[in-house]
Design an enzyme around this catalytic site. Structure first.
Site, PDB file in Angstrom:
ATOM      1  N   ALA A 210       0.810  -1.216   0.000  1.00  0.00           N
ATOM      2  CA  ALA A 210       0.000   0.000   0.000  1.00  0.00           C
ATOM      3  C   ALA A 210       0.844   1.267   0.000  1.00  0.00           C
ATOM      4  O   ALA A 210       0.309   2.356  -0.244  1.00  0.00           O
ATOM      5  CB  ALA A 210      -0.927  -0.001   1.212  1.00  0.00           C
ATOM      6  N   THR A 211       2.147   1.165   0.251  1.00  0.00           N
ATOM      7  CA  THR A 211       3.019   2.337   0.189  1.00  0.00           C
ATOM      8  C   THR A 211       4.203   2.135  -0.748  1.00  0.00           C
ATOM      9  O   THR A 211       4.824   3.118  -1.158  1.00  0.00           O
ATOM     10  CB  THR A 211       3.559   2.713   1.579  1.00  0.00           C
ATOM     11  OG1 THR A 211       4.226   1.585   2.159  1.00  0.00           O
ATOM     12  CG2 THR A 211       2.419   3.142   2.500  1.00  0.00           C
TER      13      THR A 211
ATOM     14  N   HIS B  24      -3.832 -11.937  -1.868  1.00  0.00           N
ATOM     15  CA  HIS B  24      -3.885 -10.995  -0.756  1.00  0.00           C
ATOM     16  C   HIS B  24      -2.558 -11.119  -0.018  1.00  0.00           C
ATOM     17  O   HIS B  24      -2.196 -12.209   0.450  1.00  0.00           O
ATOM     18  CB  HIS B  24      -5.046 -11.310   0.183  1.00  0.00           C
ATOM     19  CG  HIS B  24      -5.152 -10.348   1.330  1.00  0.00           C
ATOM     20  ND1 HIS B  24      -5.813 -10.651   2.490  1.00  0.00           N
ATOM     21  CD2 HIS B  24      -4.662  -9.088   1.491  1.00  0.00           C
ATOM     22  CE1 HIS B  24      -5.747  -9.633   3.319  1.00  0.00           C
ATOM     23  NE2 HIS B  24      -5.048  -8.668   2.728  1.00  0.00           N
ATOM     24  N   ASP B  25      -1.821 -10.028   0.088  1.00  0.00           N
ATOM     25  CA  ASP B  25      -0.462 -10.113   0.611  1.00  0.00           C
ATOM     26  C   ASP B  25      -0.398 -10.749   1.990  1.00  0.00           C
ATOM     27  O   ASP B  25       0.553 -11.484   2.305  1.00  0.00           O
ATOM     28  CB  ASP B  25       0.234  -8.746   0.597  1.00  0.00           C
ATOM     29  CG  ASP B  25      -0.579  -7.633   1.250  1.00  0.00           C
ATOM     30  OD1 ASP B  25      -1.593  -7.912   1.918  1.00  0.00           O
ATOM     31  OD2 ASP B  25      -0.188  -6.455   1.074  1.00  0.00           O
ATOM     32  N   THR B  26      -1.411 -10.526   2.811  1.00  0.00           N
ATOM     33  CA  THR B  26      -1.394 -11.147   4.137  1.00  0.00           C
ATOM     34  C   THR B  26      -1.540 -12.660   4.045  1.00  0.00           C
ATOM     35  O   THR B  26      -0.929 -13.403   4.825  1.00  0.00           O
ATOM     36  CB  THR B  26      -2.514 -10.567   5.018  1.00  0.00           C
ATOM     37  OG1 THR B  26      -2.378  -9.150   5.070  1.00  0.00           O
ATOM     38  CG2 THR B  26      -2.438 -11.118   6.436  1.00  0.00           C
TER      39      THR B  26
ATOM     40  N   THR C  38       2.119  -1.611   6.965  1.00  0.00           N
ATOM     41  CA  THR C  38       1.215  -0.470   7.083  1.00  0.00           C
ATOM     42  C   THR C  38       0.046  -0.817   8.003  1.00  0.00           C
ATOM     43  O   THR C  38      -0.400   0.001   8.807  1.00  0.00           O
ATOM     44  CB  THR C  38       0.697  -0.065   5.695  1.00  0.00           C
ATOM     45  OG1 THR C  38       1.807   0.263   4.861  1.00  0.00           O
ATOM     46  CG2 THR C  38      -0.223   1.130   5.788  1.00  0.00           C
TER      47      THR C  38
ATOM     48  N   ASN D 142      -7.920  -6.698  11.967  1.00  0.00           N
ATOM     49  CA  ASN D 142      -7.140  -5.648  11.327  1.00  0.00           C
ATOM     50  C   ASN D 142      -6.894  -4.535  12.338  1.00  0.00           C
ATOM     51  O   ASN D 142      -7.845  -3.969  12.883  1.00  0.00           O
ATOM     52  CB  ASN D 142      -7.900  -5.059  10.133  1.00  0.00           C
ATOM     53  CG  ASN D 142      -7.992  -6.011   8.966  1.00  0.00           C
ATOM     54  OD1 ASN D 142      -7.157  -5.996   8.076  1.00  0.00           O
ATOM     55  ND2 ASN D 142      -9.026  -6.851   8.963  1.00  0.00           N
TER      56      ASN D 142
END
Length: 461
Positions: free
Chosen positions: A5-6, A225-227, A248, A285
């Site tokens: 996300a960054t 999904h990265d997680t 993040t 989350n």
């Protein structure tokens, strides 16, 4: 292709002798763009960097065999045939609050949780789609960010299920789109297409793309999904081990065989998301290192440039009690002056605010450690698991102070690493697809355990 996300990275993975090695060949920033209608992703910039990274990978490794994409969750492009309808919105755009109201007018929060098992977060795809209006009626498909990149690479439109499980429009029981919910919310069924699972082959590069990057490649579906990829690459020491994928965001919870969708789980702000090989990621989350990075940006804009490692070292020496605030308060979601928002929270709750930058950093660390410990305790209680150890993976695993304080606050050992858990999970599933490794999750995690050496933090007695 690991799109965060960054920032994003293109990473080469090589298998040898029961281990896997990673090499980053391209890094790039992922900065949002403020447009007249709201906050958007620079999706064309991401695509340009995907191609540049593939070219760099081919120059580095002419025997390159495959590629797969993972990214953050929930954000999407609406499609009409081969075309994208508009520029994807950023999940931090304020329009999502209107979506919450629109969805809640048609189904109660309890009713929605019973159907999708997701923690009620204003940025969930279901709420974003509820703001689309007429443009949704023009669409014939939805592609989450990794699905979009895979489509541009191959020409094949599909949805990968671990990421689709974050939309709020899937049933955790059937692991398919909940079309009755889609109807109830007044969304067109045609938007929601077929699925691929981690390990499926999506297709080959389009000829034009292969020519641009240097050669042909197989594009695979991984836990996009990265997680989900990060949890796959967490070397869990037992079925009762908790994980914290820390970047993040902090995604903290347990890996289960089945979802937990009780009303008690809803009230505990727990979510059920898809994992590799049909597992459930039962987690919460929590705002993660976003609080630190946005505070650093605020100070830099004011001309007070600091070194984060130096601030963390100084914060570790703070002896006086600092404020512990609610890290999940919605006021911390949007970009802006995070230290001022922390001070405002403290004043509103009759808590002494941090006095300077060092105390602000320590307050953030303490607040995150308590939030993560609370989430782990709740996940264990609701699932009937006695959590024995906490694995911290991702970039945040390098935050020594936070790992130490999490061990002390939770009363459980913390094992920190691997740092590149998401990329490892991505590469491992590709390796299994290509026939280079075999077995289930335990076998893949054995490769991780042989490839990394986590740092251990013991709770104080």
């Amino acid at each position: 292709m690991d799109l965060g996300a960054t920032s994003g990275r293109v990473i080469l993975g090589r298998f040898a002798s029961g281990t896997v090695e990673l090499e980053t060949v391209h890094r790039f920033a992922n900065d949002p763009i403020q447009m007249p209608d709201g906050l958007h992703w620079d999706i064309q910039g991401l695509w340009r960097n995907v191609l540049e990274g593939l070219r760099a990978a081919y120059r580095r490794e002419p025997e390159l065999a495959g590629v797969a994409v993972d990214s953050w969750a929930v954000d999407y492009a609406l499609m009409a045939g081969q075309r994208m309808l508009g520029v994807p919105f950023h999940y931090r755009d304020e329009r999502t609050l209107r979506g919450v109201q629109a969805v809640s007018s048609k189904i109660s929060p309890a009713g929605l949780y019973a159907r999708n098992g997701l923690q009620a977060m204003s940025y969930n795809t279901v709420y974003q789609l509820a703001t689309e209006g007429e443009i949704l009626n023009l669409a014939d498909g939805i592609l989450l960010i990794p699905d979009l990149m895979s489509f541009w690479l191959t020409g094949v439109r599909t949805n990968e299920w671990t990421n689709a499980s974050t939309t709020g429009l899937m049933s955790p029981a059937t692991r398919t789109w909940d079309l009755d919910l889609v109807d109830r919310l007044g969304m067109p069924r045609r938007v929601f297409g077929g699925f691929v699972n981690p390990g499926d082959r999506i297709g080959d590069l389009r000829p034009a793309v292969a020519e641009m990057v240097g050669g042909p490649l197989t594009v695979s579906a991984v836990a996009s999904h990265d997680t989900a990829s990060a949890v796959l690459a967490t070397p869990l020491v037992s079925r009762d081990s908790a994980y914290l994928s820390l970047g993040t965001w902090g995604l903290v919870g347990l890996e289960l065989d089945a979802p937990v969708v009780s009303d008690e789980a809803r009230l505990g702000s727990m979510t059920n998301e898809g994992g590799v090989d049909g597992r459930t990621r039962f987690l919460r989350n929590v705002m993660g290192t976003w609080l630190l990075s946005e505070s650093m940006r605020t100070w830099e804009r004011a001309g007070r440039v600091h070194d984060l490692p130096g601030l963390l070292a100084a914060a570790g020496d703070v002896t006086r009690e600092v404020a512990v605030f609610d890290a999940s308060d919605p006021r911390f979601m949007a970009p802006g002056d995070m230290p001022a928002r922390i001070r405002d929270w403290c004043v509103e709750h009759d808590v002494e605010p941090p006095r300077d930058e060092v105390e602000t950093v320590r307050s953030i660390v303490e607040s995150l450690a308590h939030a993560f410990a609370d989430a782990i305790a709740e996940a264990g209680r609701l699932s009937g698991r006695a959590v024995d150890v906490i694995h911290v993976v991702g970039g945040g695993s390098q935050n020594t102070l936070l790992c130490r304080r999490l061990a002390e606050v939770s009363g459980r050992p913390v094992l920190a690493g691997p740092v590149e858990a998401t990329a490892l999970g991505n590469v491992l599933v590709q390796g299994r697809t290509l026939g280079w490794v075999e077995g289930g999750l335990d076998d893949l995690r054995q490769i991780v355990a042989a490839s990394v050496d986590p740092v251990r933090y013991q709770p104080t007695s």
